[in-house]
Design a protein around this motif. Sequence first.
Motif, PDB file in Angstrom:
ATOM      1  N   VAL A  64       0.848  -1.191   0.000  1.00  0.00           N
ATOM      2  CA  VAL A  64       0.000   0.000   0.000  1.00  0.00           C
ATOM      3  C   VAL A  64       0.885   1.243   0.000  1.00  0.00           C
ATOM      4  O   VAL A  64       1.905   1.285   0.689  1.00  0.00           O
ATOM      5  N   LEU A  65       0.498   2.232  -0.796  1.00  0.00           N
ATOM      6  CA  LEU A  65       1.207   3.508  -0.832  1.00  0.00           C
ATOM      7  C   LEU A  65       0.669   4.408   0.288  1.00  0.00           C
ATOM      8  O   LEU A  65      -0.534   4.422   0.554  1.00  0.00           O
ATOM      9  N   ALA A  66       1.576   5.137   0.935  1.00  0.00           N
ATOM     10  CA  ALA A  66       1.167   6.099   1.960  1.00  0.00           C
ATOM     11  C   ALA A  66       1.772   7.452   1.628  1.00  0.00           C
ATOM     12  O   ALA A  66       2.880   7.535   1.100  1.00  0.00           O
ATOM     13  N   LYS A  67       1.024   8.523   1.911  1.00  0.00           N
ATOM     14  CA  LYS A  67       1.557   9.886   1.752  1.00  0.00           C
ATOM     15  C   LYS A  67       1.453  10.578   3.094  1.00  0.00           C
ATOM     16  O   LYS A  67       0.368  10.627   3.678  1.00  0.00           O
ATOM     17  N   GLY A  68       2.589  11.076   3.589  1.00  0.00           N
ATOM     18  CA  GLY A  68       2.590  11.711   4.911  1.00  0.00           C
ATOM     19  C   GLY A  68       2.148  10.743   5.995  1.00  0.00           C
ATOM     20  O   GLY A  68       1.557  11.140   6.987  1.00  0.00           O
ATOM     21  N   GLY A  69       2.418   9.455   5.774  1.00  0.00           N
ATOM     22  CA  GLY A  69       2.054   8.439   6.757  1.00  0.00           C
ATOM     23  C   GLY A  69       0.602   7.983   6.669  1.00  0.00           C
ATOM     24  O   GLY A  69       0.187   7.116   7.423  1.00  0.00           O
ATOM     25  N   VAL A  70      -0.166   8.579   5.749  1.00  0.00           N
ATOM     26  CA  VAL A  70      -1.578   8.197   5.600  1.00  0.00           C
ATOM     27  C   VAL A  70      -1.704   7.149   4.494  1.00  0.00           C
ATOM     28  O   VAL A  70      -1.372   7.410   3.341  1.00  0.00           O
ATOM     29  N   LEU A  71      -2.173   5.974   4.866  1.00  0.00           N
ATOM     30  CA  LEU A  71      -2.285   4.861   3.924  1.00  0.00           C
ATOM     31  C   LEU A  71      -3.405   5.076   2.919  1.00  0.00           C
ATOM     32  O   LEU A  71      -4.503   5.479   3.286  1.00  0.00           O
ATOM     33  N   ASN A  72      -3.101   4.769   1.645  1.00  0.00           N
ATOM     34  CA  ASN A  72      -4.162   4.732   0.650  1.00  0.00           C
ATOM     35  C   ASN A  72      -4.562   3.269   0.453  1.00  0.00           C
ATOM     36  O   ASN A  72      -4.216   2.646  -0.545  1.00  0.00           O
ATOM     37  N   ASP A  73      -5.297   2.737   1.410  1.00  0.00           N
ATOM     38  CA  ASP A  73      -5.607   1.309   1.345  1.00  0.00           C
ATOM     39  C   ASP A  73      -6.822   1.005   0.468  1.00  0.00           C
ATOM     40  O   ASP A  73      -7.198  -0.139   0.291  1.00  0.00           O
ATOM     41  N   GLU A  74      -7.426   2.057  -0.109  1.00  0.00           N
ATOM     42  CA  GLU A  74      -8.508   1.799  -1.054  1.00  0.00           C
ATOM     43  C   GLU A  74      -7.961   1.364  -2.410  1.00  0.00           C
ATOM     44  O   GLU A  74      -8.655   0.737  -3.193  1.00  0.00           O
ATOM     45  N   ALA A  75      -6.710   1.746  -2.699  1.00  0.00           N
ATOM     46  CA  ALA A  75      -6.087   1.364  -3.965  1.00  0.00           C
ATOM     47  C   ALA A  75      -4.679   0.820  -3.718  1.00  0.00           C
ATOM     48  O   ALA A  75      -3.696   1.499  -3.968  1.00  0.00           O
ATOM     49  N   PRO A  76      -4.599  -0.422  -3.210  1.00  0.00           N
ATOM     50  CA  PRO A  76      -3.279  -1.014  -2.963  1.00  0.00           C
ATOM     51  C   PRO A  76      -2.482  -1.116  -4.273  1.00  0.00           C
ATOM     52  O   PRO A  76      -3.069  -1.281  -5.345  1.00  0.00           O
ATOM     53  N   LEU A  77      -1.166  -0.997  -4.197  1.00  0.00           N
ATOM     54  CA  LEU A  77      -0.320  -1.103  -5.389  1.00  0.00           C
ATOM     55  C   LEU A  77      -0.216  -2.549  -5.853  1.00  0.00           C
ATOM     56  O   LEU A  77      -0.024  -2.807  -7.037  1.00  0.00           O
ATOM     57  N   ALA A  78      -0.316  -3.488  -4.940  1.00  0.00           N
ATOM     58  CA  ALA A  78      -0.255  -4.908  -5.283  1.00  0.00           C
ATOM     59  C   ALA A  78      -0.915  -5.723  -4.186  1.00  0.00           C
ATOM     60  O   ALA A  78      -0.854  -5.358  -3.012  1.00  0.00           O
ATOM     61  N   THR A  79      -1.592  -6.790  -4.595  1.00  0.00           N
ATOM     62  CA  THR A  79      -2.216  -7.705  -3.635  1.00  0.00           C
ATOM     63  C   THR A  79      -2.026  -9.137  -4.137  1.00  0.00           C
ATOM     64  O   THR A  79      -1.718  -9.359  -5.314  1.00  0.00           O
ATOM     65  N   GLY A  80      -2.220 -10.090  -3.250  1.00  0.00           N
ATOM     66  CA  GLY A  80      -2.298 -11.488  -3.666  1.00  0.00           C
ATOM     67  C   GLY A  80      -0.989 -12.144  -4.063  1.00  0.00           C
ATOM     68  O   GLY A  80      -0.995 -13.178  -4.715  1.00  0.00           O
ATOM     69  N   PHE A  81       0.159 -11.580  -3.671  1.00  0.00           N
ATOM     70  CA  PHE A  81       1.442 -12.221  -3.954  1.00  0.00           C
ATOM     71  C   PHE A  81       1.948 -12.892  -2.682  1.00  0.00           C
ATOM     72  O   PHE A  81       1.453 -12.607  -1.588  1.00  0.00           O
ATOM     73  N   SER A  82       2.946 -13.766  -2.830  1.00  0.00           N
ATOM     74  CA  SER A  82       3.496 -14.440  -1.646  1.00  0.00           C
ATOM     75  C   SER A  82       4.519 -13.553  -0.961  1.00  0.00           C
ATOM     76  O   SER A  82       5.421 -13.008  -1.611  1.00  0.00           O
ATOM     77  N   ILE A  83       4.395 -13.439   0.346  1.00  0.00           N
ATOM     78  CA  ILE A  83       5.303 -12.637   1.160  1.00  0.00           C
ATOM     79  C   ILE A  83       6.716 -13.257   1.144  1.00  0.00           C
ATOM     80  O   ILE A  83       7.692 -12.613   1.484  1.00  0.00           O
ATOM     81  N   LEU A  84       6.808 -14.500   0.691  1.00  0.00           N
ATOM     82  CA  LEU A  84       8.103 -15.186   0.639  1.00  0.00           C
ATOM     83  C   LEU A  84       8.877 -14.891  -0.650  1.00  0.00           C
ATOM     84  O   LEU A  84      10.031 -15.289  -0.789  1.00  0.00           O
ATOM     85  N   ASN A  85       8.254 -14.182  -1.601  1.00  0.00           N
ATOM     86  CA  ASN A  85       8.928 -13.870  -2.873  1.00  0.00           C
ATOM     87  C   ASN A  85      10.096 -12.899  -2.706  1.00  0.00           C
ATOM     88  O   ASN A  85      11.058 -12.956  -3.463  1.00  0.00           O
ATOM     89  N   GLY A  86       9.970 -11.963  -1.777  1.00  0.00           N
ATOM     90  CA  GLY A  86      11.020 -10.972  -1.558  1.00  0.00           C
ATOM     91  C   GLY A  86      11.006  -9.846  -2.571  1.00  0.00           C
ATOM     92  O   GLY A  86      11.858  -8.956  -2.527  1.00  0.00           O
ATOM     93  N   LYS A  87      10.045  -9.885  -3.473  1.00  0.00           N
ATOM     94  CA  LYS A  87      10.011  -8.897  -4.545  1.00  0.00           C
ATOM     95  C   LYS A  87       8.613  -8.852  -5.152  1.00  0.00           C
ATOM     96  O   LYS A  87       7.950  -9.880  -5.271  1.00  0.00           O
TER      97      LYS A  87
END
Length: 120
Positions: A64-87
């Motif tokens: 999720v992108l944040a501006k000034g510490g405020v999360l824009n969780d309505e439009a995540p940059l990416a979802t549904g990937f494995s946290i183990l990918n590292g990228k």
Amino acid sequence: MMFVAPLVSLVLAAFVAAAPADVYSPPITYPTASTVWEVGYSYNVTWDVSNPSKRITNKIGMIVLAKGGVLNDEAPLATGFSILNGKQQITVPDVTPGSDYSIVLFGDSGNSSPKFRIIA
Ligand SMILES: *[C@@H]1O[C@H](CO)[C@@H](O)[C@H](O)[C@H]1NC(C)=O
């Protein structure tokens, strides 16, 4: 003496319960504080997976992108990937340029990058 052993195990149990051993929160390695992203371009967000926790509750990641510490969780940059990918590749959305952007990587918990710059 009879009462000491149960008390010790109770205290130990409390410590074990409080230890955050199950929370996998890998540190973000890119973007860094000197990163500059350009609107419309793609970049690979990276994080350190060299020391994964043995028991990961939630392996599915979200960036999720944040501006000034405020999360824009309505439009995540990416979802549904494995946290183990590292990228994970993301594309910078058409946001107002600024130097107070950060990204947050969610899995078991959230981990924030340093603030970096986005230009038009
Ligand atoms: C991100 O990484 C993938 C896999 O290594 C690579 O194919 C892709 O070109 C990279 N994307 C960018 C924007 O560097």
